[in-house]
Design a protein around this motif. Structure first.
Motif, PDB file in Angstrom:
ATOM      1  N   ALA A 172      -6.981  -5.274   2.585  1.00 45.15           N
ATOM      2  CA  ALA A 172      -6.710  -5.935   4.168  1.00 45.15           C
ATOM      3  C   ALA A 172      -6.083  -5.133   4.900  1.00 45.15           C
ATOM      4  CB  ALA A 172      -6.507  -7.533   4.485  1.00 45.15           C
ATOM      5  N   GLY A 173      -5.827  -4.296   5.739  1.00 43.75           N
ATOM      6  CA  GLY A 173      -4.617  -3.838   6.984  1.00 43.75           C
ATOM      7  C   GLY A 173      -4.160  -4.152   7.229  1.00 43.75           C
ATOM      8  N   LEU A 174      -4.262  -5.875   7.624  1.00 42.82           N
ATOM      9  CA  LEU A 174      -3.448  -6.892   8.323  1.00 42.82           C
ATOM     10  C   LEU A 174      -3.568  -8.357   8.041  1.00 42.82           C
ATOM     11  CD1 LEU A 174      -0.792  -6.601  10.795  1.00 42.82           C
ATOM     12  CD2 LEU A 174      -2.893  -6.809  12.564  1.00 42.82           C
ATOM     13  N   ALA A 175      -2.157  -8.436   7.524  1.00 44.51           N
ATOM     14  CA  ALA A 175      -2.564 -10.533   7.833  1.00 44.51           C
ATOM     15  C   ALA A 175      -0.510 -10.507   8.694  1.00 44.51           C
ATOM     16  CB  ALA A 175      -1.966 -10.058   6.426  1.00 44.51           C
ATOM     17  N   GLU A 176      -1.212 -11.934   9.144  1.00 42.03           N
ATOM     18  CA  GLU A 176      -0.667 -11.973   9.992  1.00 42.03           C
ATOM     19  C   GLU A 176      -0.503 -14.400   9.916  1.00 42.03           C
ATOM     20  OE1 GLU A 176      -0.412  -8.664  13.904  1.00 42.03           O
ATOM     21  OE2 GLU A 176      -1.879 -10.504  13.996  1.00 42.03           O
ATOM     22  N   ILE A 177       0.836 -14.059  10.860  1.00 43.62           N
ATOM     23  CA  ILE A 177       1.241 -15.834  10.642  1.00 43.62           C
ATOM     24  C   ILE A 177       1.221 -15.628  12.409  1.00 43.62           C
ATOM     25  CG2 ILE A 177       1.938 -17.993  10.651  1.00 43.62           C
ATOM     26  CD1 ILE A 177       2.282 -17.004   8.236  1.00 43.62           C
ATOM     27  N   LEU A 231     -12.812  -8.709  16.503  1.00 43.32           N
ATOM     28  CA  LEU A 231     -11.763  -8.263  17.018  1.00 43.32           C
ATOM     29  C   LEU A 231     -11.757  -6.990  17.554  1.00 43.32           C
ATOM     30  CD1 LEU A 231      -9.221 -11.636  16.609  1.00 43.32           C
ATOM     31  CD2 LEU A 231     -11.328 -11.367  18.676  1.00 43.32           C
ATOM     32  N   SER A 232     -10.943  -7.057  18.441  1.00 41.58           N
ATOM     33  CA  SER A 232      -9.845  -5.266  18.642  1.00 41.58           C
ATOM     34  C   SER A 232      -8.358  -5.764  18.761  1.00 41.58           C
ATOM     35  CB  SER A 232     -10.733  -4.914  20.384  1.00 41.58           C
ATOM     36  OG  SER A 232      -9.513  -3.706  20.435  1.00 41.58           O
ATOM     37  N   ILE A 233      -8.275  -5.265  17.616  1.00 44.12           N
ATOM     38  CA  ILE A 233      -6.694  -4.751  17.668  1.00 44.12           C
ATOM     39  C   ILE A 233      -6.090  -3.809  17.626  1.00 44.12           C
ATOM     40  CG2 ILE A 233      -4.929  -6.081  15.784  1.00 44.12           C
ATOM     41  CD1 ILE A 233      -6.933  -7.729  14.210  1.00 44.12           C
ATOM     42  N   ASP A 234      -4.972  -3.627  18.942  1.00 48.81           N
ATOM     43  CA  ASP A 234      -4.417  -2.380  18.740  1.00 48.81           C
ATOM     44  C   ASP A 234      -5.466  -1.136  19.260  1.00 48.81           C
ATOM     45  OD1 ASP A 234      -1.733  -3.925  19.280  1.00 48.81           O
ATOM     46  OD2 ASP A 234      -1.752  -2.861  16.899  1.00 48.81           O
ATOM     47  N   GLY A 235      -6.761  -1.820  19.844  1.00 49.68           N
ATOM     48  CA  GLY A 235      -7.463  -0.868  19.992  1.00 49.68           C
ATOM     49  C   GLY A 235      -8.318  -0.458  19.028  1.00 49.68           C
ATOM     50  N   VAL A 236      -8.320  -1.173  18.178  1.00 46.40           N
ATOM     51  CA  VAL A 236      -9.489  -0.664  17.215  1.00 46.40           C
ATOM     52  C   VAL A 236     -10.245  -1.936  16.432  1.00 46.40           C
ATOM     53  CG1 VAL A 236      -8.760  -0.585  13.767  1.00 46.40           C
ATOM     54  CG2 VAL A 236      -6.783   0.452  16.003  1.00 46.40           C
ATOM     55  N   HIS A 237     -11.464  -1.666  16.079  1.00 47.57           N
ATOM     56  CA  HIS A 237     -12.723  -2.804  16.483  1.00 47.57           C
ATOM     57  C   HIS A 237     -12.155  -3.037  14.516  1.00 47.57           C
ATOM     58  CE1 HIS A 237     -16.774  -3.528  15.306  1.00 47.57           C
ATOM     59  NE2 HIS A 237     -16.305  -4.984  16.325  1.00 47.57           N
ATOM     60  N   SER A 238     -11.602  -4.460  13.888  1.00 46.80           N
ATOM     61  CA  SER A 238     -11.892  -4.466  13.136  1.00 46.80           C
ATOM     62  C   SER A 238     -12.421  -6.092  13.103  1.00 46.80           C
ATOM     63  CB  SER A 238      -9.896  -4.968  13.118  1.00 46.80           C
ATOM     64  OG  SER A 238      -9.453  -4.369  13.367  1.00 46.80           O
ATOM     65  N   LEU A 239     -12.224  -6.603  11.263  1.00 43.83           N
ATOM     66  CA  LEU A 239     -12.797  -7.902  11.391  1.00 43.83           C
ATOM     67  C   LEU A 239     -11.938  -8.439  10.761  1.00 43.83           C
ATOM     68  CD1 LEU A 239     -15.805  -9.433  10.313  1.00 43.83           C
ATOM     69  CD2 LEU A 239     -14.764  -8.235   7.891  1.00 43.83           C
ATOM     70  N   VAL A 279      -5.762 -12.503   8.910  1.00 46.50           N
ATOM     71  CA  VAL A 279      -6.192 -11.697   7.921  1.00 46.50           C
ATOM     72  C   VAL A 279      -7.477 -11.228   8.654  1.00 46.50           C
ATOM     73  CG1 VAL A 279      -7.289 -10.707   5.240  1.00 46.50           C
ATOM     74  CG2 VAL A 279      -5.217 -12.966   6.276  1.00 46.50           C
ATOM     75  N   SER A 280      -6.857  -9.409   8.897  1.00 47.74           N
ATOM     76  CA  SER A 280      -8.289  -8.418   9.388  1.00 47.74           C
ATOM     77  C   SER A 280      -8.053  -6.834   8.590  1.00 47.74           C
ATOM     78  CB  SER A 280      -7.401  -8.132  10.409  1.00 47.74           C
ATOM     79  OG  SER A 280      -6.365  -7.580  10.856  1.00 47.74           O
ATOM     80  N   GLU A 281      -9.157  -6.373   8.522  1.00 49.51           N
ATOM     81  CA  GLU A 281      -8.988  -5.597   8.318  1.00 49.51           C
ATOM     82  C   GLU A 281     -10.479  -4.786   9.209  1.00 49.51           C
ATOM     83  OE1 GLU A 281     -11.438  -3.023   4.263  1.00 49.51           O
ATOM     84  OE2 GLU A 281     -11.079  -5.390   4.815  1.00 49.51           O
ATOM     85  N   ARG A 282      -9.848  -3.344   9.821  1.00 44.61           N
ATOM     86  CA  ARG A 282     -11.008  -2.240  10.377  1.00 44.61           C
ATOM     87  C   ARG A 282     -12.644  -1.781  10.049  1.00 44.61           C
ATOM     88  NH1 ARG A 282     -11.493   2.820   8.854  1.00 44.61           N
ATOM     89  NH2 ARG A 282     -10.070   3.772   8.079  1.00 44.61           N
ATOM     90  N   TYR A 283     -13.524  -1.745  11.206  1.00 48.15           N
ATOM     91  CA  TYR A 283     -13.941  -1.426  10.475  1.00 48.15           C
ATOM     92  C   TYR A 283     -14.285   0.271  10.156  1.00 48.15           C
ATOM     93  CZ  TYR A 283     -17.280  -5.897  12.025  1.00 48.15           C
ATOM     94  OH  TYR A 283     -18.192  -6.548  11.876  1.00 48.15           O
ATOM     95  N   PRO A 284     -15.089   0.767   8.322  1.00 50.84           N
ATOM     96  CA  PRO A 284     -14.716   1.808   8.218  1.00 50.84           C
ATOM     97  C   PRO A 284     -15.603   2.898   9.531  1.00 50.84           C
ATOM     98  CG  PRO A 284     -17.029   0.447   7.192  1.00 50.84           C
ATOM     99  CD  PRO A 284     -15.758  -0.851   8.131  1.00 50.84           C
TER     100      PRO A 284
END
Length: 553
Positions: free
Chosen positions: A106-111, A148-156, A175-180
């Protein structure tokens, strides 16, 4: 006027137009090639769009489930459940979120706490920031994944709640990952898709080029404006020709009908595209259009006109595509021919009478020279009585002088051929108007001539003429010839050949004129078997009574 000669003008126009410099993609073939390439491009774009949409859907389904699984794994880790509320939690749990990113790709993991504040993030710059949970239901205790849009990036994004022992939501594992990108999605479809797209584009371009070449060949290299100009000239040419032109394809359908042909045949524009036999043409004309001989002038008499037709085969690139028939209105010519025949009949009659009178004068002269004056007196008396008998036999029943004179002359002429011309005892004809008398003479002259011709050599050789003006005007002529076969009784009135001596049955335009004149008066003509053999021709003119009464008034 020859139609093929006039078409030479159109050829010159086409040659002039072909010298135009506007070629290349401005040509019809070029425009069609461009159009086809655009179609191919649109198809390829549509295929690519479908492929991208399918790849996007697969990415969302597969990777969304993966995001949920990684988030659940991170939320169920004991250290995360125990230390999420510690001071300095960002440093304590940083290894856990980094491991989640490493394990899932994934591109981002957060709590995140239930209020939307980022407690721990694999991107330290986001720690402490406020995020919008959007449609997520994780703060209500339900796992969720979506866009969702995370920092302006379309993400799953996949989010799973972290629950306390009491069941309350104390934090959210995200946990998120930007769309290709588009190219990444197309690349994800595999090299095979790219190969097929390229192959389809190449084949489409080749097919478009070949089709454009074929169109160019079949249109003789003409452009749209040139084809339209040629069609306009062709229509103007055909519809301005005085002669009628009818084109029929190999299936017997009318493909062209100019204005003159419409007038001569009594048709309209609606006849184009219809079969020859379904538009109400005279049967003789329809038969000729379907099976007439090529290169021969044929005269066909309809009920109102005399038509001279000529039929030629039409070919294109060596293939027969139908026939083209030209026609002329010969009604006036036929009438003149009838008048000429009448004059010839009178001339023949005078010649016969001259011959007869010469023989009689020679006899009288001989008797005078011999001094047989009593014999001269007896001969002159006999000749006078015979002539008076002929005149009386006609004039007692026929009051119209022109018709009576014709019958007297025909009687003498028929006798020279060895045929006896008789007037039926019940015949009666009052004086006619000059116009009607002329037509009656035409009818009688042709019918009597035809009857005498076929009666020569028969035993007895007799022609009987009947006239009755009681109800309209009835004319009957009976001969002692062989008769007319039933299957020819319509054809003898409708067809003859000009400039050709080999007329079937030896019949020319005479009987055709009989039907034409009869039709002009709204009458009827028919042929049946005679009472004692031979043929019986019967004509009835309904307008005769009115014309006769008008003449006598």
């Amino acid at each position: 006027m020859q139609v093929t000669h006039e078409y030479a003008k159109d050829v010159l126009i086409v040659v002039k137009l072909l010298k135009s410099p506007t070629r290349g993609f401005r040509s019809l073939a070029g425009q069609f090639l461009v159009f086809q390439l655009v179609v191919v491009a649109v198809v390829l774009v549509a295929v690519a769009a479908v492929s991208v949409a399918q790849s996007t859907r697969e990415f969302r389904d597969v990777r969304g489930a993966r995001m949920i699984a990684v988030a659940e794994n991170m939320a169920s880790t004991p250290i995360v459940r125990d230390r999420y509320g510690d001071v300095g939690v960002a440093k304590v749990l940083a290894p856990e979120v980094d491991r989640a990113v490493a394990l899932s790709g994934a591109g981002l993991a957060e709590i995140i706490d239930p209020g939307g504040t980022v407690l721990v993030s694999s991107d330290p710059s986001r720690t402490g920031s406020q995020v919008d949970l959007g449609p997520s239901r994780a703060d209500e205790g339900r796992a969720w994944f979506g866009d969702l849009s995370i920092d302006g990036v379309h993400s799953l994004v996949g989010e799973v709640p972290i629950l306390a022992d009491s069941g309350d939501v104390v934090a959210i594992a995200s946990v998120s990952e930007r769309y290709p990108s588009l190219w990444e999605l197309m690349g994800a479809s595999g090299e095979r898709l790219l190969f097929y797209l390229g192959l389809g584009a190449a084949l489409g371009m080749l097919a478009s080029w070949l089709l454009s070449r074929r169109i160019k060949r079949h249109t003789r290299g003409l452009e749209i404006a040139e084809i339209a100009s040629l069609a306009d000239h062709r229509e103007a040419l055909l519809h301005s020709i005085r002669e009628g032109v009818v084109a029929v394809n190999n299936e017997g359908d009318i493909t062209l009908l100019n204005d003159s042909a419409q007038e001569l045949l009594g048709l309209t524009d609606d006849a184009v595209g219809s079969h020859v036999t379904s538009v109400g043409l005279d049967p003789a004309v329809a038969d000729f259009l379907l099976s007439g001989e090529d290169g021969r002038d044929v005269v066909i008499v309809t009920r109102t006109r005399v038509l001279a037709l000529n039929r030629r085969a039409a070919t294109s690139q060596g293939q027969r595509i139908g026939t083209v028939t030209t026609m002329r209105d010969s009604t006036e010519l036929a009438a003149l021919q009838g008048q000429l025949s009448s004059h010839k009949s009178v001339t023949d009659t005078l010649r016969a009478q001259t011959h007869e009178f010469a023989n009689q004068l020679h006899t009288i002269s001989g008797l005078v020279q011999l001094g047989e004056y009593d014999s001269v007196r007896d001969l002159v008396g006999t000749l006078t009585r015979r002539r008076a008998e002929i005149n009386d036999a006609v004039t007692q029943r026929i009051s119209d002088p022109a018709v009576a004179a014709l019958l007297i002359a025909k009687t003498t002429l028929a006798a020279e051929s060895g045929v006896s011309l008789e007037i039926a005892d019940d015949s009666h004809l009052s004086a006619l108007s000059p116009a009607l008398a002329t037509d009656v003479i035409t009818l009688l002259g042709n019918l009597i001539d035809n009857a005498v011709d076929v009666s020569i050599g028969s035993r007895p050789a007799t022609v009987t003429v009947g006239l009755d003006d009681g109800d309209g005007l009835g004319i009957s002529v009976t001969d002692s010839g062989p008769g007319v076969p039933e299957h020819l009784r319509e054809a003898i009135f409708s067809r003859g050949v000009t400039s050709k001596p080999e007329v079937p049955g030896g019949r020319g335009i005479g009987l055709a004129l009989v039907r034409l004149v009869t039709a002009q008066h709204g009458g009827t003509v028919e042929v049946t078997d005679g009472p004692t053999g031979g043929a019986l021709f019967q004509v009835w003119l309904p307008t005769a009574v009115t014309a006769r009464k008008a003449a006598n008034a």
